[in-house]
Design a protein around this motif. Structure first.
Motif, mmCIF file in Angstrom:
data_model
loop_
_atom_site.group_PDB
_atom_site.id
_atom_site.type_symbol
_atom_site.label_atom_id
_atom_site.label_comp_id
_atom_site.label_asym_id
_atom_site.label_seq_id
_atom_site.Cartn_x
_atom_site.Cartn_y
_atom_site.Cartn_z
ATOM 1 N N ALA A 82 0.848 -1.189 0.000
ATOM 2 C CA ALA A 82 0.000 0.000 0.000
ATOM 3 C C ALA A 82 0.877 1.229 0.000
ATOM 4 O O ALA A 82 1.886 1.284 0.698
ATOM 5 C CB ALA A 82 -0.905 0.002 1.221
ATOM 6 N N ASP A 83 0.512 2.203 -0.763
ATOM 7 C CA ASP A 83 1.263 3.454 -0.830
ATOM 8 C C ASP A 83 0.434 4.520 -0.142
ATOM 9 O O ASP A 83 -0.548 5.018 -0.701
ATOM 10 C CB ASP A 83 1.531 3.819 -2.292
ATOM 11 C CG ASP A 83 2.429 5.026 -2.414
ATOM 12 O OD1 ASP A 83 2.900 5.534 -1.367
ATOM 13 O OD2 ASP A 83 2.671 5.470 -3.554
ATOM 14 N N SER A 84 0.781 4.847 1.101
ATOM 15 C CA SER A 84 -0.009 5.801 1.873
ATOM 16 C C SER A 84 0.025 7.198 1.259
ATOM 17 O O SER A 84 -0.885 7.981 1.468
ATOM 18 C CB SER A 84 0.465 5.850 3.322
ATOM 19 O OG SER A 84 1.812 6.272 3.373
ATOM 20 N N CYS A 85 1.036 7.499 0.507
ATOM 21 C CA CYS A 85 1.103 8.817 -0.124
ATOM 22 C C CYS A 85 -0.044 8.994 -1.121
ATOM 23 O O CYS A 85 -0.631 10.063 -1.222
ATOM 24 C CB CYS A 85 2.443 9.009 -0.833
ATOM 25 S SG CYS A 85 3.831 9.103 0.319
ATOM 26 N N LYS A 86 -0.342 7.947 -1.855
ATOM 27 C CA LYS A 86 -1.440 8.031 -2.828
ATOM 28 C C LYS A 86 -2.787 8.191 -2.116
ATOM 29 O O LYS A 86 -3.653 8.894 -2.601
ATOM 30 C CB LYS A 86 -1.466 6.789 -3.718
ATOM 31 C CG LYS A 86 -0.360 6.766 -4.723
ATOM 32 C CD LYS A 86 -0.507 5.588 -5.657
ATOM 33 C CE LYS A 86 0.621 5.577 -6.668
ATOM 34 N NZ LYS A 86 0.510 4.461 -7.593
ATOM 35 N N VAL A 87 -2.915 7.539 -0.981
ATOM 36 C CA VAL A 87 -4.160 7.653 -0.227
ATOM 37 C C VAL A 87 -4.338 9.072 0.283
ATOM 38 O O VAL A 87 -5.449 9.618 0.277
ATOM 39 C CB VAL A 87 -4.167 6.663 0.958
ATOM 40 C CG1 VAL A 87 -5.374 6.878 1.851
ATOM 41 C CG2 VAL A 87 -4.121 5.241 0.454
ATOM 42 N N LEU A 88 -3.286 9.723 0.703
ATOM 43 C CA LEU A 88 -3.358 11.054 1.311
ATOM 44 C C LEU A 88 -3.279 12.191 0.304
ATOM 45 O O LEU A 88 -3.367 13.355 0.693
ATOM 46 C CB LEU A 88 -2.240 11.212 2.343
ATOM 47 C CG LEU A 88 -2.290 10.222 3.521
ATOM 48 C CD1 LEU A 88 -1.061 10.401 4.408
ATOM 49 C CD2 LEU A 88 -3.557 10.397 4.315
ATOM 50 N N GLU A 89 -3.128 11.881 -0.987
ATOM 51 C CA GLU A 89 -2.983 12.943 -1.988
ATOM 52 C C GLU A 89 -4.183 13.886 -2.026
ATOM 53 O O GLU A 89 -4.024 15.080 -2.212
ATOM 54 C CB GLU A 89 -2.794 12.327 -3.383
ATOM 55 C CG GLU A 89 -1.393 11.875 -3.650
ATOM 56 C CD GLU A 89 -1.241 11.240 -5.031
ATOM 57 O OE1 GLU A 89 -2.251 11.161 -5.763
ATOM 58 O OE2 GLU A 89 -0.133 10.830 -5.349
ATOM 59 N N GLY A 90 -5.377 13.383 -1.861
ATOM 60 C CA GLY A 90 -6.570 14.220 -1.969
ATOM 61 C C GLY A 90 -6.918 14.975 -0.710
ATOM 62 O O GLY A 90 -7.872 15.748 -0.697
ATOM 63 N N ILE A 91 -6.146 14.814 0.360
ATOM 64 C CA ILE A 91 -6.454 15.460 1.637
ATOM 65 C C ILE A 91 -5.559 16.683 1.811
ATOM 66 O O ILE A 91 -4.343 16.588 1.720
ATOM 67 C CB ILE A 91 -6.249 14.477 2.804
ATOM 68 C CG1 ILE A 91 -7.176 13.272 2.620
ATOM 69 C CG2 ILE A 91 -6.507 15.167 4.134
ATOM 70 C CD1 ILE A 91 -6.956 12.175 3.619
#
Length: 113
Positions: A82-91
């Protein structure tokens, strides 16, 4: 007979006629009510039975009896990558560096900000 010539005898006849007419109307209504009830008891309510059958068929079609998972989809599993950076990009980031440092510091009983 003219309107002005109404006497007690003629009024009595009119009242008796109205009473007799009302009794006949009541008998007629009672006859048709009994006839309708007799037909309903004999034949039933066909529309109601039809709609109950439709509702029962629809309920059976819409019932979920079990859930089946397919191995190739694995909707609720992760492969561990899992790439947490991609998850947090929209926040949007709204915590400042100073607030972040304060939040990461160890807890102290008394601390002034």
């Amino acid at each position: 007979m003219l309107e002005g010539e109404l006497n007690d005898d003629s009024l009595s006849k009119i009242i008796d006629t109205k009473i007799h007419l009302n009794l006949e109307i009541d008998k007629d209504e009672m006859y048709w009510e009994q006839r309708a009830r007799q037909n309903w008891l004999k034949l039933g309510d066909k529309n109601l039975a039809y709609f109950h059958i439709c509702a029962l068929a629809r309920r059976k079609a819409n019932t979920i009896s079990k859930l089946v998972t397919e191995e190739e989809k694995d909707l609720f599993k992760t492969n561990g990558e899992a790439d947490s950076c991609k998850v947090l990009e929209g926040i949007d980031r709204i915590i400042t560096q100073e607030d972040n440092k304060f939040l990461l510091d160890p807890f102290q009983k008394k601390r002034s900000r």
